[in-house]
Scaffold this active site. Structure first.
Site, PDB file in Angstrom:
ATOM      1  N   HIS A 173      -0.763   7.259   3.639  1.00  0.00           N
ATOM      2  CA  HIS A 173       0.600   7.004   4.104  1.00  0.00           C
ATOM      3  C   HIS A 173       1.543   8.072   3.554  1.00  0.00           C
ATOM      4  O   HIS A 173       1.628   8.252   2.331  1.00  0.00           O
ATOM      5  CB  HIS A 173       1.099   5.637   3.620  1.00  0.00           C
ATOM      6  CG  HIS A 173       0.228   4.493   4.031  1.00  0.00           C
ATOM      7  ND1 HIS A 173       0.054   4.112   5.344  1.00  0.00           N
ATOM      8  CD2 HIS A 173      -0.521   3.628   3.293  1.00  0.00           C
ATOM      9  CE1 HIS A 173      -0.759   3.061   5.392  1.00  0.00           C
ATOM     10  NE2 HIS A 173      -1.118   2.756   4.164  1.00  0.00           N
TER      11      HIS A 173
ATOM     12  N   ASN B  54       1.957  -3.382   7.771  1.00  0.00           N
ATOM     13  CA  ASN B  54       2.967  -4.178   7.060  1.00  0.00           C
ATOM     14  C   ASN B  54       3.837  -3.252   6.213  1.00  0.00           C
ATOM     15  O   ASN B  54       5.001  -3.533   5.957  1.00  0.00           O
ATOM     16  CB  ASN B  54       2.286  -5.209   6.161  1.00  0.00           C
ATOM     17  CG  ASN B  54       1.695  -6.335   6.968  1.00  0.00           C
ATOM     18  OD1 ASN B  54       2.405  -7.206   7.451  1.00  0.00           O
ATOM     19  ND2 ASN B  54       0.381  -6.303   7.154  1.00  0.00           N
TER      20      ASN B  54
ATOM     21  N   ALA C  17       0.806  -1.216   0.000  1.00  0.00           N
ATOM     22  CA  ALA C  17       0.000   0.000   0.000  1.00  0.00           C
ATOM     23  C   ALA C  17       0.845   1.275   0.000  1.00  0.00           C
ATOM     24  O   ALA C  17       0.318   2.366   0.165  1.00  0.00           O
ATOM     25  CB  ALA C  17      -0.919  -0.021   1.217  1.00  0.00           C
TER      26      ALA C  17
END
Ligand SMILES: NC(=O)C1=CN([C@@H]2O[C@H](COP(=O)(O)OP(=O)(O)OC[C@H]3O[C@@H](n4cnc5c(N)ncnc54)[C@H](OP(=O)(O)O)[C@@H]3O)[C@@H](O)[C@H]2O)C=CC1
Ligand SMILES: O=C([O-])CC(=O)C(=O)O
Length: 271
Positions: A222, A192, A124
């Site tokens: 993010h 992760n 991601a």
């Protein structure tokens, strides 16, 4: 044709299987497995052109070239070890398992002995090409800030242990600040990406992570900032959640598909 076996047929595993079924990845979907029988049967009924066999891991590794782990951090230890010991390559989505140094070293040794590869997709995150490139000459700092809807953090050990009441959060709140090493253990189903970032750059203890629970957030956002001899950069991705698992950004599934496409393509582009 690359023969694939998928362990974990939830949000990510299903998208991978569909991509193979549609012919977007030059490979053959030979086997699938999931402990969740509902996920397994809904996957099987969604495939139009392929009928993979349901094999548990021990049997699967006898029939495939590459095993995809898209299950959980706990499952990853056995899946990676068993796949490599049977001379299969392995692609891992629950990258947080690699925080364990003994495991990391053990499976890297097995892969070397067997001539196999362990693939860890960007998931991601965006910008790992830059982190890997920058790490060739001295990175000073790497930081990740992840902003998520509070409900996506429910059940994480850190939230449970610290009795953090996510349901009644009114404003955005920093729920965690610390090293990537601690973050991936305390939020095994949420960051992760912090593990992949650590492995691309300067390591788990040196990478800093901040997690913000934001009641107003509808996306998983993010931000990565890297500083080093090259200069500095910041990347930001605003991820839509997967339709079937809001914890998991849809980009993570696409990243798994992109990695498999890259594996079978003789033309290798990017870092
Ligand atoms: N690298 C990255 O950037 C990202 C990684 N992830 C990680 O990727 C993994 C897969 O994510 P996602 O597809 O969204 O997860 P899902 O929960 O949607 O699917 C996982 C499936 O695997 C099954 N499963 C879990 N453990 C085992 C096991 N030991 N053996 C067989 N099946 C098992 C689950 O069953 P059950 O329902 O019973 O639990 C579930 O059906 C997770 O670990 C997730 O945290 C997610 C997003 C980004
Ligand atoms: O999908 C995301 O945005 C991040 C995530 O769950 C993970 O890294 O485990």
């Amino acid at each position: 044709m690359l023969k694939l076996g998928i362990v974990g047929c939830g949000a990510i595993g299903t998208e991978i299987c569909k991509a193979v079924d549609e012919g977007s990845i030059e490979s053959e979907l030979v086997a699938v497995y999931d402990r969740n029988k509902e996920h397994l049967s809904s996957l099987q009924s969604s495939l139009l052109n392929t009928e993979p066999v349901v094999y548990e891991l021990q049997e699967m590794v006898k029939h495939v070239d590459l095993v995809v782990e898209s299950a959980s951090q706990n499952a990853a230890y056995e899946i990676v070890t068993t796949a490599l010991e049977s001379s299969c390559d392995v692609m891992v989505m629950s990258v947080g398992a690699f925080v364990d140094k003994n495991f990391r070293e053990k499976v890297t040794d097995i892969a070397k002995q067997k001539g196999c590869k362990i693939y860890l997709p960007s998931g991601a995150l965006v910008g790992l090409d830059g982190v890997k490139t920058a790490s060739c000459n001295n990175i000073y700092s790497v930081s990740l800030t992840s902003r998520k809807p509070p409900e996506s953090l429910e059940g994480a050990p850190y939230i449970v242990e610290n009795n953090i009441d996510l349901e009644n959060l009114k404003n955005e709140t920093v729920v965690f600040e610390g090293s990537a090493a601690e973050a991936v253990k305390m939020f095994p189903a949420n960051v992760n990406v912090a593990a992949t970032l650590s492995l691309s750059g300067i390591g788990f203890d040196e990478t800093s992570v901040k997690i913000i629970a934001d009641p107003g957030a509808e996306k998983n956002i993010h931000n990565v900032t890297v500083k080093g001899n090259f200069g500095e950069f910041t990347t930001r991705v605003e991820n839509l959640p997967s339709p079937t698992n809001p914890k998991t950004s849809y980009l993570a599934s696409l990243s798994a598909i992109a990695t498999l496409k890259n594996i079978v393509n003789p033309l290798q582009v990017g870092t």
